[in-house]
Write a protein that holds these residues in place. Sequence first.
Motif, mmCIF file in Angstrom:
data_model
loop_
_atom_site.group_PDB
_atom_site.id
_atom_site.type_symbol
_atom_site.label_atom_id
_atom_site.label_comp_id
_atom_site.label_asym_id
_atom_site.label_seq_id
_atom_site.Cartn_x
_atom_site.Cartn_y
_atom_site.Cartn_z
ATOM 1 N N ALA A 1 0.837 -1.206 0.000
ATOM 2 C CA ALA A 1 0.000 0.000 0.000
ATOM 3 C C ALA A 1 0.870 1.253 0.000
ATOM 4 O O ALA A 1 0.571 2.217 -0.715
ATOM 5 C CB ALA A 1 -0.936 -0.009 1.208
ATOM 6 N N ALA B 1 2.300 1.759 -3.454
ATOM 7 C CA ALA B 1 1.248 2.188 -4.381
ATOM 8 C C ALA B 1 0.822 3.630 -4.114
ATOM 9 O O ALA B 1 0.617 4.409 -5.056
ATOM 10 C CB ALA B 1 0.043 1.247 -4.287
ATOM 11 N N GLU B 2 0.701 3.997 -2.843
ATOM 12 C CA GLU B 2 0.293 5.359 -2.524
ATOM 13 C C GLU B 2 1.361 6.367 -2.931
ATOM 14 O O GLU B 2 1.057 7.409 -3.542
ATOM 15 C CB GLU B 2 -0.011 5.504 -1.030
ATOM 16 C CG GLU B 2 -0.499 6.896 -0.678
ATOM 17 C CD GLU B 2 -0.827 7.080 0.788
ATOM 18 O OE1 GLU B 2 -1.438 8.111 1.106
ATOM 19 O OE2 GLU B 2 -0.479 6.213 1.616
ATOM 20 N N SER C 1 -2.872 3.491 -9.358
ATOM 21 C CA SER C 1 -2.024 3.145 -8.226
ATOM 22 C C SER C 1 -2.688 3.530 -6.904
ATOM 23 O O SER C 1 -2.630 2.771 -5.922
ATOM 24 C CB SER C 1 -0.669 3.846 -8.371
ATOM 25 O OG SER C 1 0.227 3.420 -7.389
ATOM 26 N N LEU C 2 -3.354 4.677 -6.867
ATOM 27 C CA LEU C 2 -4.040 5.091 -5.640
ATOM 28 C C LEU C 2 -5.234 4.190 -5.339
ATOM 29 O O LEU C 2 -5.516 3.889 -4.164
ATOM 30 C CB LEU C 2 -4.463 6.555 -5.736
ATOM 31 C CG LEU C 2 -3.295 7.543 -5.681
ATOM 32 C CD1 LEU C 2 -3.779 8.957 -5.998
ATOM 33 C CD2 LEU C 2 -2.601 7.495 -4.332
ATOM 34 N N PHE D 1 -3.771 1.093 -3.877
ATOM 35 C CA PHE D 1 -3.390 1.395 -2.489
ATOM 36 C C PHE D 1 -4.580 1.199 -1.551
ATOM 37 O O PHE D 1 -4.476 0.536 -0.516
ATOM 38 C CB PHE D 1 -2.856 2.829 -2.413
ATOM 39 C CG PHE D 1 -3.196 3.563 -1.153
ATOM 40 C CD1 PHE D 1 -2.577 3.258 0.040
ATOM 41 C CD2 PHE D 1 -4.147 4.577 -1.154
ATOM 42 C CE1 PHE D 1 -2.888 3.945 1.211
ATOM 43 C CE2 PHE D 1 -4.465 5.265 -0.014
ATOM 44 C CZ PHE D 1 -3.833 4.950 1.174
ATOM 45 N N TYR E 1 3.987 4.118 6.100
ATOM 46 C CA TYR E 1 4.010 5.109 5.023
ATOM 47 C C TYR E 1 5.182 6.075 5.197
ATOM 48 O O TYR E 1 5.878 6.409 4.232
ATOM 49 C CB TYR E 1 2.693 5.870 4.981
ATOM 50 C CG TYR E 1 2.693 6.961 3.937
ATOM 51 C CD1 TYR E 1 2.511 6.654 2.597
ATOM 52 C CD2 TYR E 1 2.900 8.291 4.296
ATOM 53 C CE1 TYR E 1 2.532 7.648 1.623
ATOM 54 C CE2 TYR E 1 2.922 9.283 3.339
ATOM 55 C CZ TYR E 1 2.740 8.955 2.003
ATOM 56 O OH TYR E 1 2.768 9.935 1.058
#
Length: 108
Positions: free
Chosen positions: A10, A13-14, A40-41, A44, A67
């Motif tokens: 995640a 991807a974020e 991609s978001l 995520f 993150y």
Amino acid sequence: MTTIAAYIGAALAEIAGCFAFWAWLRLDKSIWWLVPGMASLAFFAFLLTLADVQAAGRAYAAYGGVYIAASLMWLWVIEGVGPDRWDLIGASVVLIGAGIILFAPHSS
């Protein structure tokens, strides 16, 4: 272990999705960068649902530490800017906090 893998995926991807917007707006890249960025978001958001946590807010809170650490890795690996000691100390603090949130015995 599934939760940690979901969080790492995640985070990547974020960051990639947000970087696509950054590239479009700040680096004068084509608007077409937004297409993979939005995909991609969305990926995520899907990956966060795979975290084995009972409450969404707790999943998001614990994810925050991952993150931050992943963002510093992006800074270093992709942007070529090494994190300084304050970045590393801050990442350590938030990862400890994320671990407490994620692995502590919570009441239902």
